[in-house]
Design a protein around this motif. Sequence first.
Motif, PDB file in Angstrom:
ATOM      1  N   THR A 170       8.745  10.729  -7.918  1.00 19.22           N
ATOM      2  CA  THR A 170       8.451   9.797  -9.005  1.00 19.22           C
ATOM      3  C   THR A 170       7.709   8.579  -8.469  1.00 19.22           C
ATOM      4  O   THR A 170       7.917   8.160  -7.321  1.00 19.22           O
ATOM      5  CB  THR A 170       9.744   9.329  -9.696  1.00 19.22           C
ATOM      6  N   ASP A 171       6.860   7.988  -9.292  1.00 17.79           N
ATOM      7  CA  ASP A 171       6.140   6.784  -8.890  1.00 17.79           C
ATOM      8  C   ASP A 171       7.096   5.595  -8.826  1.00 17.79           C
ATOM      9  O   ASP A 171       8.105   5.536  -9.529  1.00 17.79           O
ATOM     10  CB  ASP A 171       5.012   6.487  -9.882  1.00 17.79           C
ATOM     11  N   VAL A 172       6.766   4.641  -7.968  1.00 21.03           N
ATOM     12  CA  VAL A 172       7.627   3.469  -7.782  1.00 21.03           C
ATOM     13  C   VAL A 172       7.400   2.466  -8.900  1.00 21.03           C
ATOM     14  O   VAL A 172       6.284   1.992  -9.110  1.00 21.03           O
ATOM     15  CB  VAL A 172       7.353   2.812  -6.416  1.00 21.03           C
ATOM     16  N   ASN A 208       0.825  -1.201   0.000  1.00 16.88           N
ATOM     17  CA  ASN A 208       0.000   0.000   0.000  1.00 16.88           C
ATOM     18  C   ASN A 208       0.862   1.255   0.000  1.00 16.88           C
ATOM     19  O   ASN A 208       0.555   2.244  -0.666  1.00 16.88           O
ATOM     20  CB  ASN A 208      -0.921   0.008   1.232  1.00 16.88           C
ATOM     21  N   GLY A 209       1.962   1.218   0.771  1.00 12.68           N
ATOM     22  CA  GLY A 209       2.857   2.363   0.824  1.00 12.68           C
ATOM     23  C   GLY A 209       3.621   2.573  -0.462  1.00 12.68           C
ATOM     24  O   GLY A 209       3.852   3.713  -0.880  1.00 12.68           O
ATOM     25  N   LEU A 210       4.011   1.498  -1.132  1.00 11.05           N
ATOM     26  CA  LEU A 210       4.764   1.626  -2.379  1.00 11.05           C
ATOM     27  C   LEU A 210       3.924   2.223  -3.504  1.00 11.05           C
ATOM     28  O   LEU A 210       4.458   2.849  -4.424  1.00 11.05           O
ATOM     29  CB  LEU A 210       5.309   0.260  -2.818  1.00 11.05           C
ATOM     30  N   LYS A 211       2.626   2.022  -3.435  1.00 13.37           N
ATOM     31  CA  LYS A 211       1.758   2.552  -4.492  1.00 13.37           C
ATOM     32  C   LYS A 211       1.754   4.074  -4.516  1.00 13.37           C
ATOM     33  O   LYS A 211       1.454   4.677  -5.546  1.00 13.37           O
ATOM     34  CB  LYS A 211       0.337   2.017  -4.303  1.00 13.37           C
ATOM     35  N   LEU A 212       2.051   4.696  -3.366  1.00 13.60           N
ATOM     36  CA  LEU A 212       2.165   6.149  -3.294  1.00 13.60           C
ATOM     37  C   LEU A 212       3.547   6.470  -2.723  1.00 13.60           C
ATOM     38  O   LEU A 212       3.752   6.429  -1.504  1.00 13.60           O
ATOM     39  CB  LEU A 212       1.069   6.758  -2.414  1.00 13.60           C
ATOM     40  N   SER A 213       4.490   6.809  -3.582  1.00 12.79           N
ATOM     41  CA  SER A 213       5.878   6.961  -3.162  1.00 12.79           C
ATOM     42  C   SER A 213       6.078   8.110  -2.183  1.00 12.79           C
ATOM     43  O   SER A 213       7.050   8.131  -1.426  1.00 12.79           O
ATOM     44  CB  SER A 213       6.769   7.182  -4.391  1.00 12.79           C
ATOM     45  N   ARG A 269      14.401   7.362  -3.113  1.00  9.64           N
ATOM     46  CA  ARG A 269      13.475   8.278  -2.450  1.00  9.64           C
ATOM     47  C   ARG A 269      12.614   7.567  -1.406  1.00  9.64           C
ATOM     48  O   ARG A 269      12.384   8.073  -0.308  1.00  9.64           O
ATOM     49  CB  ARG A 269      12.572   8.928  -3.508  1.00  9.64           C
ATOM     50  N   LYS A 270      12.150   6.360  -1.728  1.00 13.53           N
ATOM     51  CA  LYS A 270      11.225   5.638  -0.856  1.00 13.53           C
ATOM     52  C   LYS A 270      11.949   4.483  -0.186  1.00 13.53           C
ATOM     53  O   LYS A 270      12.436   3.559  -0.848  1.00 13.53           O
ATOM     54  CB  LYS A 270      10.045   5.107  -1.679  1.00 13.53           C
ATOM     55  N   THR A 271      12.022   4.510   1.153  1.00 13.01           N
ATOM     56  CA  THR A 271      12.634   3.407   1.889  1.00 13.01           C
ATOM     57  C   THR A 271      11.667   2.903   2.952  1.00 13.01           C
ATOM     58  O   THR A 271      10.927   3.667   3.564  1.00 13.01           O
ATOM     59  CB  THR A 271      13.955   3.829   2.556  1.00 13.01           C
ATOM     60  N   VAL A 272      11.692   1.581   3.157  1.00 10.78           N
ATOM     61  CA  VAL A 272      10.823   0.922   4.136  1.00 10.78           C
ATOM     62  C   VAL A 272      11.694  -0.002   4.973  1.00 10.78           C
ATOM     63  O   VAL A 272      12.483  -0.779   4.430  1.00 10.78           O
ATOM     64  CB  VAL A 272       9.719   0.097   3.445  1.00 10.78           C
ATOM     65  N   ALA A 273      11.553   0.082   6.291  1.00 13.60           N
ATOM     66  CA  ALA A 273      12.346  -0.771   7.178  1.00 13.60           C
ATOM     67  C   ALA A 273      11.444  -1.564   8.105  1.00 13.60           C
ATOM     68  O   ALA A 273      10.535  -1.008   8.723  1.00 13.60           O
ATOM     69  CB  ALA A 273      13.318   0.068   8.002  1.00 13.60           C
ATOM     70  N   MET A 274      11.702  -2.860   8.203  1.00 12.48           N
ATOM     71  CA  MET A 274      11.049  -3.687   9.213  1.00 12.48           C
ATOM     72  C   MET A 274      11.804  -3.486  10.524  1.00 12.48           C
ATOM     73  O   MET A 274      12.995  -3.757  10.613  1.00 12.48           O
ATOM     74  CB  MET A 274      11.095  -5.163   8.806  1.00 12.48           C
ATOM     75  N   VAL A 275      11.102  -2.978  11.528  1.00 13.39           N
ATOM     76  CA  VAL A 275      11.713  -2.724  12.834  1.00 13.39           C
ATOM     77  C   VAL A 275      10.878  -3.462  13.874  1.00 13.39           C
ATOM     78  O   VAL A 275       9.838  -2.976  14.317  1.00 13.39           O
ATOM     79  CB  VAL A 275      11.786  -1.216  13.145  1.00 13.39           C
ATOM     80  N   GLU A 276      11.348  -4.646  14.258  1.00 15.80           N
ATOM     81  CA  GLU A 276      10.577  -5.482  15.178  1.00 15.80           C
ATOM     82  C   GLU A 276      10.798  -5.098  16.638  1.00 15.80           C
ATOM     83  O   GLU A 276       9.949  -5.357  17.483  1.00 15.80           O
ATOM     84  CB  GLU A 276      10.932  -6.950  14.965  1.00 15.80           C
ATOM     85  N   ASN A 277      11.935  -4.491  16.937  1.00 16.98           N
ATOM     86  CA  ASN A 277      12.214  -4.038  18.294  1.00 16.98           C
ATOM     87  C   ASN A 277      11.624  -2.641  18.483  1.00 16.98           C
ATOM     88  O   ASN A 277      12.104  -1.665  17.908  1.00 16.98           O
ATOM     89  CB  ASN A 277      13.733  -4.018  18.526  1.00 16.98           C
ATOM     90  N   LEU A 278      10.587  -2.548  19.310  1.00 19.41           N
ATOM     91  CA  LEU A 278       9.903  -1.267  19.481  1.00 19.41           C
ATOM     92  C   LEU A 278      10.815  -0.188  20.056  1.00 19.41           C
ATOM     93  O   LEU A 278      10.565   1.002  19.874  1.00 19.41           O
ATOM     94  CB  LEU A 278       8.675  -1.450  20.370  1.00 19.41           C
ATOM     95  N   ASP A 279      11.891  -0.610  20.742  1.00 22.31           N
ATOM     96  CA  ASP A 279      12.824   0.368  21.293  1.00 22.31           C
ATOM     97  C   ASP A 279      13.542   1.150  20.191  1.00 22.31           C
ATOM     98  O   ASP A 279      14.052   2.243  20.436  1.00 22.31           O
ATOM     99  CB  ASP A 279      13.867  -0.324  22.175  1.00 22.31           C
ATOM    100  N   TYR A 280      13.584   0.575  18.999  1.00 23.43           N
ATOM    101  CA  TYR A 280      14.276   1.226  17.892  1.00 23.43           C
ATOM    102  C   TYR A 280      13.362   2.082  17.022  1.00 23.43           C
ATOM    103  O   TYR A 280      13.826   2.791  16.129  1.00 23.43           O
ATOM    104  CB  TYR A 280      14.955   0.182  16.995  1.00 23.43           C
TER     105      TYR A 280
END
Length: 451
Positions: free
Chosen positions: A226-228, A132-137, A322-333
């Motif tokens: 730019t679009d992804v 969903n996030g990638l569809k709108l950069s 331009r568009k970066t996504v990170a999986m952050v499983e540790n809520l402290d981070y």
Amino acid sequence: MKIVIAGAGAVGTHLSKLLSRERQNCVLIDDDENRLEGLREYDVMTLNASPTSISALKEAGAGSADLFVGVTTEESTNITACIIAHTLGAKKTVARIDNYEYLSAQNQQFFKQLGISSMVYPEVLAAHDIINGLKLSWVRQRWDVHDGALVLLGIKLREGCEILNQPLKNLCGPNDPYHVVAIKRQDETIIPSGLDTLKLNDLTYFMTTKEYIPYIRKIVGKEHYTDVKNVIIMGGGKTAVRAALTTPDYMNVKIIEKDAMRCDKLNQLLTNDDTMVIHGDGRDLGLLEEEGIKTTQAFVALTGNAETNILACLTAKKLGVRKTVAMVENLDYVSMAESLDIGTIINKKTVAASHIYQMMLDADVSNLRSLMLVDSEVAEFVAAEGSRVTRNAVKDLGLPFGVTIGGLVRNGVGMLVNGNSQILPGDSVMVFCHEQKLNNIEKFFKKGLLW
């Protein structure tokens, strides 16, 4: 409300903390004493026992539970525990799973006959958010309500935004096509009133309808994004697989995975997909340049290590992505990742916990999302016949401070809400509030509650 949770892993622990904040009657079961130790400071009863022990479930009160949740790391354990709890008398059960086949409509009906009310696959939920996030950069977070009848957009405001430093009462009037429903400003969360203003670098949540997304893009100054089309995913876990399989056809996806055996498995899982699997380390600058990082519009880091994902996204941004996504499983981070401005942050356990949390509420709640970065929640309540929310215009409802109604869906049509709006029975209403306020809101939507 009586809730029993089996499994003190990431999802179970986070859900227990949410419930302790709401002062719910909650019991957490796990066969590992060390996992339970960290919850002693919270208002949660713990039981060191096997989640599939009938005597343990009886001791925990599963037979009288309003909700039983199986969220251990073992799918079979969760399913078995839910079946036992249902047989003992639990009203609702939800099981965490890792088999996509179980989510088909036919199989879900099969499991309901066994006593499992709902199933949660955290990786599928996370993948859905990523795509969903990638569809709108230019958007940090997007959530579609009723297939896009209403849309929630989380946007970081930069230079060039046209609506900075103006009172919201001048921007979000009855005839304007959007509402600002939440703001994250440094460490402060704001559920705004008409006197609040938007500032540079605010993470701002807009409620609008699908046709006005281009208008929102214009006023926040994001038209140059730019679009992804080209996406590189670092890490070939389950979330990466589900994301690759649900990516729109116009996007080209490459998965970089450093484990050779996992690469072979990915090629088997993605045999009917156009995704390219590359054996290598996603932190290798030479490899990234060789694989076209300079012509890539989105970089998604999904390894099991939060630090690796954050650093990889920072590197990708320096290389021009331009568009970066990170999986952050540790809520402290999470707060650190936000302060580094790495882009979209995904946390599977908060996504899964939100999905489960909605089952706690007595009112008819068909969807709920925890806005992790702004310590707020958005819930989709259905207004019952005779409920308090249908008796007066919105401005006369006496909603608690820190609560706002962003929009509603009536007969499939999304519409924004202002003070003069009248909510009707059957309307699906989007409510935004600080996390601790949600239980104070559901009473407005209950049927026939006297005041």
